[in-house]
Design an enzyme around this catalytic site. Structure first.
Site, mmCIF file in Angstrom:
data_model
loop_
_atom_site.group_PDB
_atom_site.id
_atom_site.type_symbol
_atom_site.label_atom_id
_atom_site.label_comp_id
_atom_site.label_asym_id
_atom_site.label_seq_id
_atom_site.Cartn_x
_atom_site.Cartn_y
_atom_site.Cartn_z
ATOM 1 N N SER A 189 -5.242 4.145 -5.562
ATOM 2 C CA SER A 189 -4.778 3.038 -6.399
ATOM 3 C C SER A 189 -5.821 1.974 -6.713
ATOM 4 C CB SER A 189 -3.558 2.368 -5.756
ATOM 5 O OG SER A 189 -2.433 3.206 -5.865
ATOM 6 N N LYS A 240 -3.495 -8.681 -6.992
ATOM 7 C CA LYS A 240 -2.491 -7.664 -7.296
ATOM 8 C C LYS A 240 -1.119 -8.151 -6.861
ATOM 9 C CE LYS A 240 -1.590 -2.731 -6.292
ATOM 10 N NZ LYS A 240 -2.125 -1.540 -5.597
ATOM 11 N N SER A 242 -2.327 2.204 -8.811
ATOM 12 C CA SER A 242 -1.374 1.139 -9.049
ATOM 13 C C SER A 242 -2.020 -0.227 -9.255
ATOM 14 C CB SER A 242 -0.376 1.065 -7.888
ATOM 15 O OG SER A 242 -1.027 0.705 -6.681
#
Length: 458
Positions: free
Chosen positions: A179, A80, A155
């Site tokens: 997330s 990420k 996210s």
């Protein structure tokens, strides 16, 4: 149907590497080819790391020959873009950091590197991870492999999309308000949020500080466990779950806080809970009082953002509307509200802890809807109006506020889109919770990741 090693679980990959029947270098090249093919449609990966990945794959191959391979040696992993990777940009989804090259790995990446993982790329995030969908000003939204018109969630949306589309085996994510679990639910994956404070990212990006956990996105519970063990320095990543976890007392909360839920998701998750009962667990339908998390979460997140990024309001870079709105709200934030939220968080955690005096596991739906169309958060669910901020995914954040470990796993499909169940455990019960999740996974036998992205011929 064998769809190739990019779809294999970690255990199978490692066995093939050890036997010499499969080369980490070949798998690395397949991953890069698949990213090149699918990423123009999915926008999951914002930075490919081909040179690094190949060098790591070559090193993994040598380590298998010498008997020194780490627990994730040769396993393709996406990172990420909220984690620092030495010598590469960490954009944080923001124009303000679009060219910022990191001089070091952050802690989670360092542990993955030490375990021999092959980093194939960095994945798309909303600006400063401030949204449950993955949209920013740097490029297109991360799309869902099950329907390119729909969101992958956020996210960690790019991470979820990359794993669900077979670009890699595992995705590194973080979960401060759902997330990991929200995109896992939308993309048909296992997503695990560890107990708060047990997995760290030393020297890394800071956001959602009172709530954040680092964890895996994977296609099966065993893969998630192996990655979690590496991230937490909890062992070699190869522990087995107990074959048959002893019977647990499960609190089944079908509609937390009475919030509306898509009827299809209600049916799928209820059927999954029936499977828990068939595995020998005691299932008790309950109506747990989860209310109060919004009044805690909002002020503490705004205070954290204002302190760390308030200066950007007067900076030269354009901000997303949601980031600017948060920072403006942070400027107006009453310090008394922050103090009250901190006190309320302690009480909230104690309230949830008390439930675990009566139950071993709490089960809820993972989200209130399946993945919705890009840019179109639902304003109503099952005919009832909902908040566009949290209406589609209100069941994750309570357990960020309380700090308890939580895992989501695929439970079935609603109109061709994945639906998931969430299991929550006591503080520190991470491996026990994953053992129950793996048992349920076997009983459900849902394998959504075997599908190809809609509209893509591969």
């Amino acid at each position: 149907m064998d769809e190739g090693p990019l779809w294999w679980p970690v255990r199978q990959l490692i066995d093939a590497y050890r036997s010499g029947s499969l080369s980490p270098v070949d798998v690395c090249e397949q991953a890069q080819e698949r990213i090149a093919q699918l990423n123009p449609l999915l926008h999951a990966v914002v930075l490919t790391t081909g040179k690094l990945a190949r060098s790591q794959a070559v090193a993994a191959e040598a380590a298998y020959r010498s008997g020194t391979a780490g627990p994730l040696a040769g396993v393709p992993v996406s990172i990420k873009d909220a984690f620092h990777l030495e010598g590469h940009v960490t954009t944080l989804g923001s124009l303000a950091h679009a060219d910022e090259v990191m001089p070091h790995d952050s802690g989670a990446v360092r542990r993955l590197r030490r375990a021999g993982a092959v980093v194939v790329g960095k994945t798309n995030v909303p600006e400063f991870c401030q949204s449950a969908t993955t949209d920013n000003l740097l490029g297109p939204d991360a799309a869902n492999p099950f329907d390119l018109r729909r969101t992958a969630g956020g996210s960690s949306g790019g991470a979820a999309s990359s794993v669900a589309a077979g670009m890699c085996t595992l995705g590194l994510g973080s979960d401060g308000g759902g997330s990991i679990r929200i995109p896992a639910s939308f993309c048909g994956l296992v997503g695990f949020k560890p107990t708060y404070g047990t997995v760290h990212d030393e020297g890394g990006f800071r956001a959602f500080s009172p709530f954040i956990s680092v964890g895996p996105l994977a296609r099966c519970v065993d893969d998630a466990r192996r990655m979690h063990d590496v991230l937490s320095d909890g062992g070699d990543g190869a522990q087995d779950a107990s074959d048959d976890p002893k019977p647990r007392r499960v609190a089944w909360c079908a509609k937390p806080e009475g919030r509306p839920i898509d009827p299809g998701i209600g049916a799928v998750t209820s059927a999954a809970v029936d499977k828990l009962a068939s595995c020998g667990h005691e299932v008790h339908p309950v109506d747990l009082d989860l209310a109060g998390w919004e009044e805690i979460f909002g002020p503490l997140v705004l205070a954290d953002e204002g302190e760390r990024r308030g200066h950007l309001l007067n900076g030269p870079h354009e901000l997303t509307w949601y980031c600017r709105r948060s920072l403006e709200a942070a400027e107006r934030l009453d310090p008394a509200a922050v103090s009250a939220a901190r006190s309320a968080q302690r009480a909230y955690r104690e309230r949830v802890d008390r439930w675990f005096g009566d139950y071993d596991v709490i089960a809820t739906p993972a989200t209130a809807t399946t993945a919705f169309e890009l840019g179109c958060r639902p304003a109503a669910i099952a005919g009832e109006p909902v908040s566009k901020l949290w209406g589609a995914f209100p069941f994750a954040v309570p357990f960020n506020v309380s700090g308890h470990p939580a895992v989501v796993l695929p439970a079935g499909f609603v109109e061709g889109l994945p639906a998931a169940i969430q299991l929550v455990g006591r503080h520190g019960s991470d491996h026990d919770l994953l053992a129950v999740a793996e048992q349920l996974e076997g009983a459900l036998d849902v394998r959504p990741f075997a599908r190809q992205p809609v509209g893509v011929s591969v």
